[in-house]
Design an enzyme around this catalytic site. Structure first.
Site, short mmCIF file in Angstrom:
data_model
loop_
_atom_site.label_atom_id
_atom_site.label_comp_id
_atom_site.label_asym_id
_atom_site.label_seq_id
_atom_site.Cartn_x
_atom_site.Cartn_y
_atom_site.Cartn_z
N GLY A 440 31.96 40.34 25.96
CA GLY A 440 30.63 41.19 26.74
C GLY A 440 31.50 42.57 27.47
CB SER A 441 29.83 44.50 30.39
OG SER A 441 28.85 44.34 29.40
CB THR A 442 35.65 43.02 29.95
OG1 THR A 442 34.71 41.82 28.89
CG2 THR A 442 34.76 41.62 31.45
#
Length: 720
Positions: A440-442
């Site tokens: 995801g956004s990491t």
């Protein structure tokens, strides 16, 4: 037919100058006369039998003498007589000719006499007229004796040579067998003989301990006893008493012990292992015949589930089956010793006989980089949040940003090493290194690093960001609807905008973005040799679809492990230098001297300037007013981090089911020392990384900062 005298020849008389083969001795004329010249014939003397040989009947007049050894040929009848008389006469004549030749060869005349007038039997007979008594009529000449039949043998040297060859062959077989027994196979026969009387015994080596960074034991080995039975020696009347007593002392079913006692043909049956030495001494003090005790070792885990997935466990045979126990089994197990003594028929040692003993070599200590206190805090924090959110599982990693050493690696649920047999196989491993998920956004920091390194953007570059964007055949949206707005790239990263990340990523090529993923370690194992580690999934850039190129930029369509994602942020915190994560600090010898393990391989991934720019942008994601990671802020410390919320692919449902919530960050941001990552799989109550994963980070990092005595540095942001 008549001869010259006008009379037919009679038996024993021959014609002038010769005699028939069967006539009397004397070959001159048919009438024998006396020396006085009387014309009156003498009556013939009776035939004299030859000494030792029976006389054959004389054949009738005019019939030939039969041959002594008539040859056998197909013309003979079954009764041995030849039906052809002409052939029979010819054979007789041939036999007589051979006899005459043999006599001549022996120095005798045709009548068988030698030079002194002796015949073959040594008798002397006068020759010619006047022989015999005076006035007596002359004796008829004696019939010449036939020589004995001679068996003509072959050449004896041939038979001797054959016999010698056969004897030599037989003797060579004996000699070869002797060489084999005494020379070639002597050691094997000696070994078999020794095996019957020499009893070998294995001396188990003490398994080395596994300790934390400060030497506290996470796994250790202690003395124990093995209780066994020799049913052959157990008396029938004592079986019930022994079964009852052992069941009470060892906590085993009485029926199980009784069944083993009933196997009277067996000599060694184990009843219980890992028995406390004091309890074993009590059992042996009862004096039961056929009950024995053997010294052994048992593996203990004082912390129970503390670092259970990382440490692993040992099976009943003493071999590591999971985790570090398996990965470093050879170093930990040491080398067993050997002892052998000579045993008699009664099973007792024969005194004054040879005994050999090779001492066992104990295993070495494996010292980890794990701090047991921080490990305990991490396990408590993640277990609490997994339970609170109804999640399937969770993991926490704490790492030293300067060395890449792992300080804590916790999972929830965690395997209890004291009863690992009761834990399902899928829950025994180390999820932090083995469980694969979409980050995801990491993952957006890698897209930002590629764009910053290419020089196409800067932290203050302004983008016009709507809440959705068309990418190939798909419309991709931000997590929350919002009007189109102007945002800097630092704000895009801080607020975790998918659309803004795609706009920045479109400025670089697919290959450049793929190469950056590879540089940070995606698609490969970390290199730290952690047991059970997976490599994740990174498709080649040539295989990216139109929409996948966009989704990969914000962490969908790519799979990683928690360890891989932690390694990405370690490189950013370490000035752009990635160090392969390690969990082994070194090994110690029997004198507690530590041999440090080498640090992981260092690789520069991005420049120091890019690393500092990313650190400042990540710090804004935690301390900024609109940052998604505000729940990870720690009083007195500057924290740089990033949240992540991704749809979770589940094989059970055959698609995306549920979410993965993540937060990863490091502190102090101006001089990073520690990094922590928290990931929660499939939470049922809430699913955003900023709300359920960031609090776990805060709890674990706060405890770690106090444990490592890292002082606070203030809360002023370093954002340029």
């Amino acid at each position: 037919m008549k001869d010259g005298g006008g009379r037919p020849p009679s038996a024993g008389r021959g014609g002038p100058g010769g005699g028939s083969p069967g006539g009397p001795r004397g070959g001159s004329g048919g009438v024998r006369r006396t020396p006085g010249g009387s014309g009156r014939p003498r009556p013939p003397l009776p035939p004299q039998p030859r000494p030792g040989l029976p006389r054959e009947p004389r054949p009738a007049a005019g019939q030939p003498r039969p041959a002594q050894n008539p040859p056998q040929n197909p013309a003979q009848r079954k009764d041995g007589q030849n039906k052809d008389p002409q052939n029979k006469a010819a054979q007789s004549k041939t036999a007589q000719g051979r006899t005459a030749q043999d006599r001549l060869a022996q120095g005798r005349d045709v009548r068988g006499r030698d030079a002194q007038g002796r015949d073959a039997q040594g008798r002397t007979a006068p020759i010619g007229p006047g022989r015999g008594r005076a006035g007596a009529p002359p004796r008829p000449p004696a019939r010449p004796p036939r020589p004995p039949a001679m068996l003509r043998l072959g050449d004896p040297s041939r038979r001797i040579n054959v016999a010698l060859v056969v004897m030599a062959f037989v003797l060579s077989l004996f000699a070869g067998r002797l060489v084999q027994l005494q020379g070639l196979d002597s050691k094997s026969f000696q070994a078999k003989a020794a095996q019957q009387r020499v009893q070998p015994e294995t001396l188990p080596a003490r398994r080395g301990p596994i300790t934390d960074v400060n030497g506290y034991e996470l796994a250790l080995t202690s003395d124990a006893r093995e209780i066994y039975l020799d049913p052959y020696e157990v008396r029938l009347e004592q079986r019930d008493l022994i079964a009852t007593t052992l069941a009470a002392e060892l906590g085993r079913p009485k029926e199980e012990i009784a069944a083993k006692l009933a196997q009277a043909d067996k000599r060694y049956l184990v009843v219980a292992k890992d028995v406390d030495p004091l309890r074993a001494r009590k059992i042996m003090g009862l004096g039961f015949r056929g009950v024995g005790s053997k010294a052994t070792y048992r593996r203990l885990y004082p912390g129970g589930s503390l670092a259970g997935g990382l440490v692993g466990f040992v099976g009943d045979e003493g071999f590591g089956l999971e985790g570090l126990e398996q990965a470093h089994n050879k170093l930990l197990s040491g080398q067993d010793g050997q002892q052998s003594i000579e045993i008699g028929r009664d099973g007792q040692r024969i005194p004054m006989t040879r005994s050999t003993r090779v001492a066992p070599v104990p295993g070495r200590e494996l010292r980890l980089t794990i701090d047991r206190y921080i490990q305990w805090a991490a396990q408590q924090a993640i277990a609490k949040q997994v339970k609170a959110t109804g999640a399937r599982s969770g993991s926490v990693i704490v790492m030293d940003t300067r060395t890449g050493q792992i300080i804590a690696m916790a999972n929830a649920p965690e395997v209890d090493l004291r009863s690992w047999q009761k834990v399902p196989a899928e829950q025994r491993g180390n999820r932090a290194a083995a469980e694969v998920f979409e980050p995801g956004s990491t993952n957006k920091v890698i897209t930002a690093a590629a764009a910053l390194e290419a020089g196409v953007v800067a932290p203050q570059t302004i983008f016009t960001v709507p809440d959705h964007i068309q990418c190939a055949d798909r419309t991709l949206r931000d997590a929350h609807p919002h009007p189109t707005e102007q945002m800097t790239y630092a704000e895009i990263l801080g607020e975790s905008s998918n659309v803004g990340t795609i706009l920045a990523g479109q400025k670089i090529t697919n290959q450049r973005l793929y190469d950056m993923f590879r540089s940070f370690g995606f698609g490969a194992k970390s290199g730290g040799a952690l047991p059970g580690e997976e490599a994740g999934l990174l498709p080649k850039w040539q295989d990216w679809s139109g929409s996948q190129r966009c989704t990969i930029m914000y962490g969908q369509g790519i799979s990683v492990t928690a360890l891989q994602m932690a390694s990405v942020y370690q490189a950013i915190a370490n000035g752009g230098v990635r160090i392969a994560p390690t969990v082994v600090a070194g090994t110690t010898d029997q004198h507690d001297r530590l041999t440090p393990a080498p640090l992981g391989k260092s690789t520069r991934v991005i420049s120091d300037l890019t690393a500092k720019q990313l650190t400042a942008m990540l710090e804004g994601a935690v301390s900024g007013t609109d940052g998604t990671g505000n729940a990870a802020a720690i009083d007195g410390y500057r924290v740089a981090g990033k949240t992540g919320t991704a749809m979770r692919y589940d094989q059970k449902c055959g698609g995306y089911c549920g979410y993965t919530a993540t937060f990863v960050g490091f502190t102090p941001a101006e001089a990073p020392r520690l990094l922590a990552l928290a990931v929660i799989q499939d939470p049922k109550k809430d699913h955003y990384g900023g709300t359920i994963a960031a609090p776990v980070f805060k709890d674990v990092m706060t405890f770690a900062l106090k444990t490592k005595k890292i002082p606070p540095t203030g809360s002023t942001s370093a954002l340029p």
